[in-house]
Design a protein around this motif. Structure first.
Motif, PDB file in Angstrom:
ATOM      1  N   ALA A  10       0.866  -1.208   0.112  1.00 29.77           N
ATOM      2  CA  ALA A  10       0.021  -0.030  -0.076  1.00 29.77           C
ATOM      3  C   ALA A  10       0.929   1.224   0.078  1.00 29.77           C
ATOM      4  O   ALA A  10       1.979   1.093   0.559  1.00 29.77           O
ATOM      5  N   PRO A  11       0.387   2.350  -0.511  1.00 27.02           N
ATOM      6  CA  PRO A  11       1.091   3.572  -0.475  1.00 27.02           C
ATOM      7  C   PRO A  11       1.729   3.928   0.740  1.00 27.02           C
ATOM      8  O   PRO A  11       2.632   4.525   1.076  1.00 27.02           O
ATOM      9  N   ASP A  12       0.824   3.806   2.011  1.00 26.40           N
ATOM     10  CA  ASP A  12       1.125   4.072   3.204  1.00 26.40           C
ATOM     11  C   ASP A  12       2.360   3.452   3.772  1.00 26.40           C
ATOM     12  O   ASP A  12       3.229   3.915   4.267  1.00 26.40           O
ATOM     13  N   GLU A  13       2.382   1.973   3.102  1.00 24.76           N
ATOM     14  CA  GLU A  13       3.659   1.366   3.372  1.00 24.76           C
ATOM     15  C   GLU A  13       4.853   1.865   2.835  1.00 24.76           C
ATOM     16  O   GLU A  13       5.899   1.474   3.395  1.00 24.76           O
ATOM     17  N   VAL A  14       4.758   2.328   1.667  1.00 20.03           N
ATOM     18  CA  VAL A  14       5.802   2.899   1.019  1.00 20.03           C
ATOM     19  C   VAL A  14       6.514   3.935   1.791  1.00 20.03           C
ATOM     20  O   VAL A  14       7.781   3.828   2.072  1.00 20.03           O
ATOM     21  N   ILE A  15       5.593   4.763   2.320  1.00 23.17           N
ATOM     22  CA  ILE A  15       6.147   5.911   3.039  1.00 23.17           C
ATOM     23  C   ILE A  15       6.727   5.465   4.155  1.00 23.17           C
ATOM     24  O   ILE A  15       7.829   5.864   4.451  1.00 23.17           O
ATOM     25  N   ALA A  16       5.883   4.571   4.867  1.00 23.94           N
ATOM     26  CA  ALA A  16       6.787   4.115   6.474  1.00 23.94           C
ATOM     27  C   ALA A  16       7.937   3.510   6.031  1.00 23.94           C
ATOM     28  O   ALA A  16       8.848   3.434   6.990  1.00 23.94           O
ATOM     29  N   CYS A  17       8.151   2.657   5.058  1.00 23.94           N
ATOM     30  CA  CYS A  17       9.331   1.956   5.046  1.00 23.94           C
ATOM     31  C   CYS A  17      10.331   3.032   4.539  1.00 23.94           C
ATOM     32  O   CYS A  17      11.444   3.013   4.974  1.00 23.94           O
ATOM     33  N   HIS A  18      10.085   4.039   3.510  1.00 27.87           N
ATOM     34  CA  HIS A  18      11.074   4.987   3.171  1.00 27.87           C
ATOM     35  C   HIS A  18      11.513   5.685   4.339  1.00 27.87           C
ATOM     36  O   HIS A  18      12.704   6.401   4.462  1.00 27.87           O
ATOM     37  N   ALA A  19      10.445   6.056   5.237  1.00 27.68           N
ATOM     38  CA  ALA A  19      10.794   7.239   6.411  1.00 27.68           C
ATOM     39  C   ALA A  19      11.621   6.480   7.363  1.00 27.68           C
ATOM     40  O   ALA A  19      11.887   6.960   8.561  1.00 27.68           O
ATOM     41  N   ALA A  20      11.472   5.070   7.400  1.00 27.40           N
ATOM     42  CA  ALA A  20      12.058   4.225   8.570  1.00 27.40           C
ATOM     43  C   ALA A  20      13.487   4.063   8.617  1.00 27.40           C
ATOM     44  O   ALA A  20      14.156   3.839   9.276  1.00 27.40           O
ATOM     45  N   ALA A  21      14.016   3.925   7.190  1.00 22.77           N
ATOM     46  CA  ALA A  21      15.376   3.809   6.997  1.00 22.77           C
ATOM     47  C   ALA A  21      16.284   4.793   7.361  1.00 22.77           C
ATOM     48  O   ALA A  21      15.829   5.901   7.345  1.00 22.77           O
ATOM     49  N   GLU A  22      17.523   4.356   7.615  1.00 23.76           N
ATOM     50  CA  GLU A  22      18.586   5.408   7.689  1.00 23.76           C
ATOM     51  C   GLU A  22      19.476   5.383   6.558  1.00 23.76           C
ATOM     52  O   GLU A  22      19.741   4.269   6.158  1.00 23.76           O
ATOM     53  N   TYR A  23      19.785   6.657   5.831  1.00 18.16           N
ATOM     54  CA  TYR A  23      20.580   6.640   4.690  1.00 18.16           C
ATOM     55  C   TYR A  23      21.844   7.209   4.919  1.00 18.16           C
ATOM     56  O   TYR A  23      22.040   8.125   5.919  1.00 18.16           O
ATOM     57  N   THR A  24      22.968   7.043   4.043  1.00 17.96           N
ATOM     58  CA  THR A  24      24.099   7.487   3.730  1.00 17.96           C
ATOM     59  C   THR A  24      24.289   8.207   2.490  1.00 17.96           C
ATOM     60  O   THR A  24      23.851   7.442   1.338  1.00 17.96           O
ATOM     61  N   VAL A  25      24.790   9.569   2.500  1.00 18.71           N
ATOM     62  CA  VAL A  25      24.825  10.441   1.297  1.00 18.71           C
ATOM     63  C   VAL A  25      26.157   9.459   0.655  1.00 18.71           C
ATOM     64  O   VAL A  25      27.481   9.652   1.340  1.00 18.71           O
ATOM     65  N   ALA A  26      26.121   8.746  -0.530  1.00 20.84           N
ATOM     66  CA  ALA A  26      27.487   8.175  -0.958  1.00 20.84           C
ATOM     67  C   ALA A  26      28.039   9.270  -1.860  1.00 20.84           C
ATOM     68  O   ALA A  26      29.391   9.004  -1.814  1.00 20.84           O
ATOM     69  N   MET A  27      27.447  10.137  -2.416  1.00 22.20           N
ATOM     70  CA  MET A  27      28.059  10.992  -3.528  1.00 22.20           C
ATOM     71  C   MET A  27      27.010  11.980  -3.646  1.00 22.20           C
ATOM     72  O   MET A  27      26.035  11.900  -3.585  1.00 22.20           O
ATOM     73  N   LEU A  28      27.550  13.168  -4.314  1.00 24.23           N
ATOM     74  CA  LEU A  28      26.680  14.324  -4.851  1.00 24.23           C
ATOM     75  C   LEU A  28      27.104  14.355  -6.127  1.00 24.23           C
ATOM     76  O   LEU A  28      28.135  14.398  -6.541  1.00 24.23           O
ATOM     77  N   GLY A  29      26.162  14.325  -7.162  1.00 30.28           N
ATOM     78  CA  GLY A  29      26.528  14.576  -8.535  1.00 30.28           C
ATOM     79  C   GLY A  29      25.147  14.724  -9.386  1.00 30.28           C
ATOM     80  O   GLY A  29      24.024  14.758  -8.790  1.00 30.28           O
ATOM     81  N   PHE A  30      25.409  14.652 -10.575  1.00 28.98           N
ATOM     82  CA  PHE A  30      24.274  14.989 -11.435  1.00 28.98           C
ATOM     83  C   PHE A  30      23.749  16.334 -11.745  1.00 28.98           C
ATOM     84  O   PHE A  30      23.871  17.041 -12.876  1.00 28.98           O
ATOM     85  N   ALA A  31      23.593  17.051 -10.434  1.00 30.18           N
ATOM     86  CA  ALA A  31      23.744  18.487 -10.513  1.00 30.18           C
ATOM     87  C   ALA A  31      24.094  19.009  -9.131  1.00 30.18           C
ATOM     88  O   ALA A  31      24.136  18.154  -8.211  1.00 30.18           O
ATOM     89  N   PRO A  32      24.431  20.160  -9.027  1.00 31.50           N
ATOM     90  CA  PRO A  32      24.920  20.883  -7.851  1.00 31.50           C
ATOM     91  C   PRO A  32      24.018  20.368  -6.493  1.00 31.50           C
ATOM     92  O   PRO A  32      22.770  20.739  -6.537  1.00 31.50           O
ATOM     93  N   GLY A  33      24.359  19.542  -5.550  1.00 30.38           N
ATOM     94  CA  GLY A  33      23.657  19.436  -4.288  1.00 30.38           C
ATOM     95  C   GLY A  33      22.717  18.219  -4.330  1.00 30.38           C
ATOM     96  O   GLY A  33      22.191  17.868  -3.565  1.00 30.38           O
ATOM     97  N   PHE A  34      22.818  17.470  -5.715  1.00 28.76           N
ATOM     98  CA  PHE A  34      21.960  16.118  -5.868  1.00 28.76           C
ATOM     99  C   PHE A  34      22.561  14.820  -4.954  1.00 28.76           C
ATOM    100  O   PHE A  34      23.773  14.734  -5.337  1.00 28.76           O
ATOM    101  N   PRO A  35      21.922  14.557  -3.992  1.00 23.28           N
ATOM    102  CA  PRO A  35      22.709  13.493  -2.952  1.00 23.28           C
ATOM    103  C   PRO A  35      22.175  12.145  -3.603  1.00 23.28           C
ATOM    104  O   PRO A  35      20.888  11.912  -3.831  1.00 23.28           O
ATOM    105  N   TYR A  36      23.090  11.040  -3.889  1.00 19.36           N
ATOM    106  CA  TYR A  36      22.839   9.785  -4.027  1.00 19.36           C
ATOM    107  C   TYR A  36      22.792   8.903  -2.518  1.00 19.36           C
ATOM    108  O   TYR A  36      23.791   9.065  -2.309  1.00 19.36           O
ATOM    109  N   LEU A  37      21.535   8.494  -2.362  1.00 20.46           N
ATOM    110  CA  LEU A  37      21.664   8.013  -0.849  1.00 20.46           C
ATOM    111  C   LEU A  37      21.592   6.429  -0.939  1.00 20.46           C
ATOM    112  O   LEU A  37      21.095   5.759  -1.817  1.00 20.46           O
ATOM    113  N   LEU A  38      22.508   5.874  -0.196  1.00 19.01           N
ATOM    114  CA  LEU A  38      22.500   4.381   0.084  1.00 19.01           C
ATOM    115  C   LEU A  38      21.691   3.908   1.205  1.00 19.01           C
ATOM    116  O   LEU A  38      21.449   4.695   2.189  1.00 19.01           O
TER     117      LEU A  38
END
Lengths: 239, 321
Positions: free
Chosen positions: A126-154
């Motif tokens: 369900a969409p609510d589960e996507v939100i819960a799942c995305h907001a539950a994780a802890e991410y690390t900024v692997a790199m910035l690129g593509f455009a100034p300030g664009f973070p690629y998150l692990l």
């Protein structure tokens, strides 16, 4: 080991250190540690130390030492050895892991995240589960690129890995939080983009008049916090 | 002290030596594509070598100076007229208050530089006055100049050349648009994974620069180059001069506004000493590549840097009162 890398001269003023060949949190952690150690070492003439997923780009002034007639080894031949020596040394206090944890408020779904339903359908939840799942994780900024300030998150939960859109958008609104394959990121400005937009943050990711100009830096940890449309509008006003 | 842009030309931007130090935040360097031309224009105005100047593309601008100024034009050859009088490029020029400076179309080559004594008094953005059109960073919000723009010139005590310009720098070593001379190419990470045929074609066939090229990258067309084995790679650092091979098999040579990272396989790196020649390619121009080693490329770069510093010293001596 941070000394376990291959140094490849890229140009007369650039060197690439490769720590692996894949998008992998352990490999990226070694890249970040090497970046911190090299920053702390203040190598003369080195002007850019830029982490990518599995590699580190160093750019330097090829004539930083001595005159243009320069004696001795050219930097592309000399630097790999110097770098190896630095990375072999134990961590100095300056090079300790940063403990920055940055919380990013996100208004998920609706106009802010027009692809939330598609991601939910693809993931079979369900969409609510996507939100819960995305907001539950802890991410690390692997790199910035593509455009100034664009973070690629692990750190994106495997349940949310969704192939990129078949038809990229020509304009993605600034602040869009998106999923592309195994990656999640945030569009700092209005840009073209092929990732799925699941929400938007009112935070300004990049502003060249700020110091530092980017909200996030490589190695930062990130958490997303769900907010509603009213809170989003209020925060945009105060941004 | 200002001048007004009457006609902007095709694509005229402010550029200096670029914006180092922010690659880790996703910010590229930008800066003048033909750096020796920028440095010589600055030398002819008695400026620091990294001062900000106009980078002109294919068709020059027309400017009205509101105060007396000292200017110089270098790079690709084009006509320079001050109030309808032809004046030489590669020389210090005096411009009277109220005069109109009209730069013509570039006959061959692609980029010319106009420097002004004192440099342009615009706020640096992240330490540089370079325009990054792709990222929208720099003076004027990172856009090219438009008709009606007013550019402030930093006041100096001596705003005019100390001596009349009855001499000029010799452009020949510094402007070279000879397509017969190949660009030197350093081996890229994936060069050895080209098929034998493609590898041979890369160094024997001619490529043509496409019209959809810009400061981010120059798209080349020629023989379709193929890999002997498919290449999977994760995005890694990019620098200007990098020759990438996207799935089309047609290479892209990166320019000064290239992104800081990219995921296309790399077949080579154009030697730094030949980047000014890359900058001077225009759509439709042919180019070829020749193999080069890092040691030879560095030696050639050292030699050029030495010659450039000698010229800068020589010009400074001629300008001295």
């Amino acid at each position: 080991m941070t000394t376990d890398f291959v140094a490849e001269p890229l140009a007369e003023d650039a060197l690439l250190l490769r720590f692996g060949e894949s998008i992998d949190a352990a490999v990226n952690a070694r890249v970040q540690l090497a970046a911190r150690k090299l920053r702390a070492a203040n190598l003369p003439g080195v002007v850019d130390i830029a982490p990518a997923y599995a590699s580190l780009l160093l750019r330097f002034d090829p004539f930083a030492r001595g005159d243009a007639r320069g004696r001795g080894e050219p930097p592309h031949a000399r630097l790999p050895g110097e770098i190896k020596t630095i990375l072999r040394q134990p961590q100095s206090p300056d090079a300790r892991a940063p403990t920055r944890m940055i919380e990013i408020p996100v208004c998920y779904g609706g106009d802010c995240g027009p692809d939330l339903a598609d991601v939910a359908a693809h993931a079979g939840i369900a969409p609510d589960e996507v939100i819960a799942c995305h907001a539950a994780a802890e991410y690390t900024v692997a790199m910035l690129g593509f455009a100034p300030g664009f973070p690629y998150l692990l750190g994106l939960d495997a349940a949310l890995h969704v192939p990129r859109r078949a038809n990229p958008r020509t304009r993605v609104p600034a602040g869009s939080v998106a999923i592309g394959g195994a990656q999640t990121g945030i569009y700092p400005g209005e840009l073209p983009g092929g990732w799925h937009l699941i929400g938007r943050t009112p935070l300004v990711l990049f502003d060249p008049s700020r110091d530092p100009p980017a909200l996030l830096a490589p190695g930062d940890r990130v958490r997303f916090r769900a907010i509603d449309a009213v809170a989003f509008a209020r925060l945009v006003e105060h941004a | 002290m200002t001048f007004e842009v009457l006609k902007p030309g095709l694509l005229t931007t402010l550029q200096d030596a670029g914006r180092p130090g922010f690659a880790h935040l996703g910010v590229g360097r930008s800066g003048a594509f033909d750096m020796p031309a920028l440095r010589i224009a600055n030398a002819l105005c008695g400026n620091p070598s990294d001062a900000c100047a106009l980078e002109i593309t294919l068709l020059g601008p027309t400017l009205r100076f509101h105060a007396e100024a000292w200017i110089a034009v270098t790079g690709a050859p084009l006509s320079v007229r001050i109030d309808d009088t032809d004046v030489p490029a590669w020389a210090p020029l005096r411009v009277r208050a109220g005069a109109v400076v009209a730069l013509g179309a570039i006959a061959h080559g692609c980029r010319s530089y106009l420097a002004v004594r004192g440099g342009f008094d615009v706020e640096p953005v992240l330490g540089s006055r370079s325009t990054d059109l792709n990222a929208g960073i720099g003076p004027f919000g990172g856009r090219p100049l438009r008709a009606g723009d007013t550019l402030p010139i930093r006041a100096t005590e001596d705003a005019r050349p100390a001596r009349p310009a009855n001499w000029r720098a010799d452009p020949r070593p510094w402007f070279d648009a000879d397509p017969a001379r190949p660009l030197r190419l350093l081996p890229g990470s994936h060069l050895d994974q080209l098929t034998d045929t493609s590898h041979k074609q890369l160094f024997s066939k001619s490529f043509k620069m496409q019209t959809d090229s810009n400061r981010v990258g120059l798209r080349l067309s020629g023989p379709v180059l193929e890999w002997s084995t498919p290449i999977e790679m994760v995005s890694e650092g990019c620098v200007p001069g990098l020759l990438q091979l996207p799935p089309s098999g047609q290479p892209i040579a990166l320019g000064p506004e290239c992104p800081v990272s990219g995921g296309y396989p790399r077949i080579g790196q154009i030697a730094a000493v030949d980047i000014p020649r890359l900058a001077q390619l225009r759509p439709g121009d042919a180019l070829r590549f020749t193999r080069c080693t890092f040691d030879d490329a560095f030696a050639a770069l050292q030699e050029r840097e030495h010659a450039l510093r000698q010229l800068e010293t020589h010009i400074a001596a001629r300008l001295a009162p």
